[in-house]
Design an enzyme around this catalytic site. Structure first.
Site, PDB file in Angstrom:
ATOM      1  N   CYS A 111      41.496  21.899 -18.891  1.00 53.71           N
ATOM      2  CA  CYS A 111      40.375  22.684 -19.606  1.00 53.71           C
ATOM      3  C   CYS A 111      39.043  22.630 -19.122  1.00 53.71           C
ATOM      4  O   CYS A 111      38.272  23.575 -18.581  1.00 53.71           O
ATOM      5  CB  CYS A 111      40.496  22.797 -21.149  1.00 53.71           C
ATOM      6  SG  CYS A 111      41.995  22.859 -21.922  1.00 53.71           S
ATOM      7  N   ASP A 116      39.205  28.033 -57.605  1.00 54.41           N
ATOM      8  CA  ASP A 116      38.787  29.611 -57.645  1.00 54.41           C
ATOM      9  C   ASP A 116      40.049  30.291 -57.107  1.00 54.41           C
ATOM     10  O   ASP A 116      40.764  29.707 -56.299  1.00 54.41           O
ATOM     11  CB  ASP A 116      37.654  29.735 -56.797  1.00 54.41           C
ATOM     12  CG  ASP A 116      37.286  31.222 -56.702  1.00 54.41           C
ATOM     13  OD1 ASP A 116      37.144  31.874 -57.577  1.00 54.41           O
ATOM     14  OD2 ASP A 116      37.225  31.557 -55.291  1.00 54.41           O
ATOM     15  N   ASP A 167      35.169  29.296 -52.924  1.00 61.09           N
ATOM     16  CA  ASP A 167      34.716  29.543 -51.720  1.00 61.09           C
ATOM     17  C   ASP A 167      33.548  30.628 -51.731  1.00 61.09           C
ATOM     18  O   ASP A 167      32.831  30.755 -51.045  1.00 61.09           O
ATOM     19  CB  ASP A 167      35.771  30.298 -50.681  1.00 61.09           C
ATOM     20  CG  ASP A 167      36.047  31.685 -51.368  1.00 61.09           C
ATOM     21  OD1 ASP A 167      36.194  31.800 -52.386  1.00 61.09           O
ATOM     22  OD2 ASP A 167      36.221  32.467 -50.504  1.00 61.09           O
ATOM     23  N   CYS A 200      41.453  19.280 -23.309  1.00 58.13           N
ATOM     24  CA  CYS A 200      41.973  18.328 -22.092  1.00 58.13           C
ATOM     25  C   CYS A 200      41.301  18.281 -20.904  1.00 58.13           C
ATOM     26  O   CYS A 200      40.417  19.236 -20.666  1.00 58.13           O
ATOM     27  CB  CYS A 200      43.295  18.650 -21.896  1.00 58.13           C
ATOM     28  SG  CYS A 200      43.666  20.355 -21.010  1.00 58.13           S
ATOM     29  N   ASP A 221      30.610  30.524 -56.503  1.00 57.99           N
ATOM     30  CA  ASP A 221      31.045  29.146 -56.667  1.00 57.99           C
ATOM     31  C   ASP A 221      30.238  28.068 -56.502  1.00 57.99           C
ATOM     32  O   ASP A 221      30.526  27.016 -57.036  1.00 57.99           O
ATOM     33  CB  ASP A 221      32.354  29.022 -56.125  1.00 57.99           C
ATOM     34  CG  ASP A 221      33.421  29.941 -56.471  1.00 57.99           C
ATOM     35  OD1 ASP A 221      33.777  30.072 -57.801  1.00 57.99           O
ATOM     36  OD2 ASP A 221      34.368  30.440 -55.702  1.00 57.99           O
TER      37      ASP A 221
END
Lengths: 56, 729
Positions: free
Chosen positions: B33, B438, B621, B30, B625
């Site tokens: 910040c 997985d 992950d 925002c 894989d």
């Protein structure tokens, strides 16, 4: 219809000026942060803190 | 041993004695910040620029050379409550940004030209029915040509280039008919202007480019945004390694600044960020991110350690190796290359449509010309009519039909926590009818959880948590987190490979191996999960057993049920041991599972399903894989995945829940439905417009109206992809 002699170059010039302004704004990075710019426009303009006087 | 942080890798000279660094910042959302960070950082003396980019969630900083250490900015941001890390622009992202700018420039030029040519066209259109001198009309046509030709030459580049690439590869894509249409329209208009004719199509041609560029730009911008978020997440993971810069001095440096041959230190509880070989020390390492196997492996002198391995017990010194030294990694790389080559054969919906579309349209134009000649018209009139057919059928709506839906759908997925890696992933995901999960890190969470916390008295568990804070061991970290411990016990001593002990109020506390706590008998008798790591806690003579393991993602069961409800097959392929996989499959109610599967087996299974006609979505992950992620029809990875897998996956999802998998499938299906609908809309428009064009009564006014009408219709239809239902599971 001699008015065209003035009006046509004028129209092109204005259009060209608009395009030049757009290209300039693009080059100076004004489209890089559209979300931030939207908020900056309404943010309060507080003076910068004392430690950093007019650094920009 | 002295440890320093070294960020010099990220600092670059900004000229005029200034230095520049880009930081990725977490949690900026925002204006508040933005102002807080900018003020907080400009308050540091010698800082000349502190500017937040809210779109990309980054801060650009400049300061006088040699006055400040970049680490100070990170500390300052930490004080302000933001986690930050130096960010290095990847070449992929830099290309996206440059491409996005180029498209915006093209769009600006095309829009400028369209507005001005339209302004000139309106008097001509109205003049044709009232009184306009032919000389004035010619003058306006020449003026239009003067604006439209250079603008089209510049703004048409994205289409011309892509069409040329396709043609030189002896294929076609949507840009081929677009380029042909635009070029012919402009060419014919110039000839007509020279011949003092009544109609030219400069306005239609340049307007077409503008509409198409809007679609391209939106598409590109969404992709750029996704890439920026992915880049930030990678930066915030802060992959660093402790490199030896002297015999007894280490410096925490970013991985990019580490070279083969360097020696790095790997402490307990740290995840290794480089590939290397152990040269000193002995420890247990967790390689589940690489192999899927949750059982720890012993590492000693000569053991290869891969990036992503977690060091459990002892401290190791590693010599960094070049990437392709080891057999496992080389094997994965080889499988990955094969799988990737196979996947690039997928043809996108737009390209399939244009493969049918281009010949039909071009044949129609040719038949129109010949038809008019046979019917007794002159060649000139026949060709003008033929070109009019090409202009009116020029796939303005067709060119927008897919990119606009894609933009809106990827925006909706972005909100659901799914990032798109591949442009055609939405289409492929929508077709998926079989999901392979997985287990380790995908169905389960990457971090450890205490499974039997409820069975232990709260005060004892709290004490164990506080004691656990004094250990680097990942199991201890899990205990500390589960107990919500904040204050460590003073004077706690860690015994490497055994556990921690401390004395509180004259009572000795121990946390660690069951034997270390004198609870070996208890651990042996307890019937605990075969999966879990067992640790013991003793307080004087009282002894307790804690069982720590990777828990399933909180909504995994609901997600599996939701997938089944959508008639999607579910199966688990894991590199882990059988008991572990059975337990997960039972808990989640998945009938089909395989355990102890190697990367090659996973690919074989995917190929088998492919032969049966299934479209496989692979969710995984681990590094093991990666090849199967590439081999599957479409693939997804959690953000915690190994680098290689994340780069290979078509989609990446954020956060702890598994729900984004279902949300993504739902949005993709809806998007594909809308894409098809848009294509039909565009084809319907053509069916109406083509007879008008063939009959030879299309004026530039009709062309302009038809083109903008169909484009706006398609864009409005695409916006429906935004309203994805919130209830996914």
């Amino acid at each position: 219809m001699e008015i065209l002699v003035y009006l046509v170059p004028l129209a092109l010039l204005l259009g060209g000026a608009g395009l030049a302004a757009f290209l300039w704004s693009l080059r100076s990075g004004q489209y890089d942060d559209l979300d931030g710019a939207a908020w900056r426009a309404i943010a309060d303009d507080d003076p910068p803190p004392q430690e950093a006087p007019a650094k920009r | 041993m002295q440890v320093t942080r070294d960020f010099s890798h990220y600092v670059r000279a900004a000229g005029a004695g200034l230095q520049h660094i880009d930081l990725a910042v977490e949690g900026v959302h925002c204006a508040g910040c933005m102002a807080k960070i900018e003020r907080g950082l400009s308050a540091i003396p010698d800082v000349t620029l502190a500017r937040v980019n809210l779109t990309d969630r980054r801060v650009a900083l400049e300061w006088k050379e040699g006055t400040l250490d970049p680490g100070r900015f990170i500390d300052r941001l930490e004080e302000l409550g933001y986690k930050a890390y130096p960010y290095e622009t990847e070449s992929a992202e830099a290309t996206e940004v440059a491409e996005s700018r180029f498209l915006l420039r093209c769009l600006g030029i095309a829009a400028f030209a369209t507005m001005n040519v339209m302004m000139l066209s309106i008097p001509v259109w109205s003049g044709n029915v009232s009184d306009m001198l032919p000389e004035q009309r010619d003058f306006f046509h020449w003026l239009s040509a003067l604006i439209a030709l250079p603008a089209a030459a510049y703004a048409g580049q994205p289409f011309f280039r892509s069409a040329w690439r396709a043609l030189s590869n002896k294929t076609t894509n949507m840009d081929v008919p677009i380029s042909i249409g635009v070029c012919l329209a402009l060419g014919m208009s110039v000839v007509e202007t020279v011949n003092h004719a009544e109609h030219t199509y400069f306005d239609a041609a340049i307007m077409l480019l503008t509409f198409l560029l809007v679609g391209r730009f939106l598409d590109q911008n969404m992709r750029r945004r996704t890439r920026a978020v992915a880049g930030n997440l990678a930066a915030l993971k802060a992959e660093t390694a402790a490199k030896f810069v002297g015999p007894d001095e280490i410096s925490q440096v970013p991985v990019a600044a580490i070279h083969p041959g360097d020696i790095v230190l790997l402490r307990p509880g740290e995840r290794c960020a480089v590939d290397g070989t152990v040269i000193e020390g002995r420890s247990e390492i967790d390689q589940s991110l690489i192999t899927g196997e949750t059982l720890y492996v012993t590492a000693e002198h000569g053991t290869p350690v891969y990036a992503g391995s977690m060091n459990i017990s002892g401290t190791l010194r590693l010599r960094v190796s070049a990437a392709s030294e080891s057999t496992l990694l080389a094997e994965i790389t080889r499988l990955l290359d094969n799988a990737l080559a196979a996947r690039s054969r997928y043809m996108r919906l737009a390209d399939r449509a244009s493969r049918l579309y281009a010949p039909v349209v071009h044949a129609t134009a040719l038949v129109t010309i010949l038809g008019w000649v046979i019917a007794g018209a002159g060649w000139h009139d026949a060709i003008v009519t033929g070109v009019a057919v090409l202009i009116i059928t020029c796939p303005c709506a067709l060119g927008l039909a897919i990119p606009t839906v894609q933009t809106v759908a990827s925006g909706a997925m972005f909100k659901a926590g799914v990032l798109l890696n591949a442009g055609d992933a939405i289409e492929r995901l929508a077709e998926a009818d079989h999901v392979i999960f997985d287990k380790t890190g995908t169905l389960t969470l990457p971090d450890l959880e205490v499974m039997n916390a409820a069975a232990i008295p709260a005060d004892i568990f709290g004490l164990a948590g506080r004691l656990a804070l004094s250990s680097h061991h990942p199991v201890a970290a899990a205990v500390a987190q589960a107990a919500g411990a904040k204050s460590p016990i003073l004077g706690a001593v860690e015994e490497a490979g055994q556990g921690v002990r401390a004395v509180v109020d004259g009572v000795e506390l121990r946390l660690g191996r069951p034997s270390f706590c004198g609870a070996a008998a208890l651990a042996g008798s307890a019937t605990l999960d075969p999966e879990a790591s067992v640790v013991a806690f003793s307080k004087g003579a009282e002894k307790f057993i804690l069982s720590v393991r990777q828990g399933l993602r909180p909504d995994a069961k609901a997600v599996i049920a939701a997938l089944k409800a959508r008639n999607i097959g579910v199966e688990i392929l894991s590199g882990d041991r059988e008991p572990a996989v059975i337990a997960a499959a039972r808990a989640l109610d998945v009938a089909e599972w395989r355990a102890g599967v190697t990367p090659t087996d996973k690919i074989a299974r995917i190929e088998e399903l492919k032969r049966r006609g299934a479209k496989v979505l692979m969710v995984g992950d681990g590094m093991n894989d990666a090849p199967s992620l590439a081999a599957a029809h479409v693939s997804m990875s959690p953000i915690s995945a190994a680098h290689l897998s994340q780069a290979t996956a078509d989609l990446v999802f954020l956060g702890r829940p598994l729900a984004p998998v279902v949300a993504a499938i739902d949005s993709a299906r809806k998007a594909l439905h809308l894409m098809r609908q848009n294509l039909w809309l565009a084809i319907g428009y053509n069916l109406l417009a083509v007879p008008v064009a063939i009959s030879g009564i299309v004026t530039p006014l009709i062309a302009a109206a038809a083109m903008s009408g169909s484009s706006i219709l398609v864009m409005l239809n695409s916006l429906r992809a935004r309203s994805t239902s919130r209830e996914v599971v």
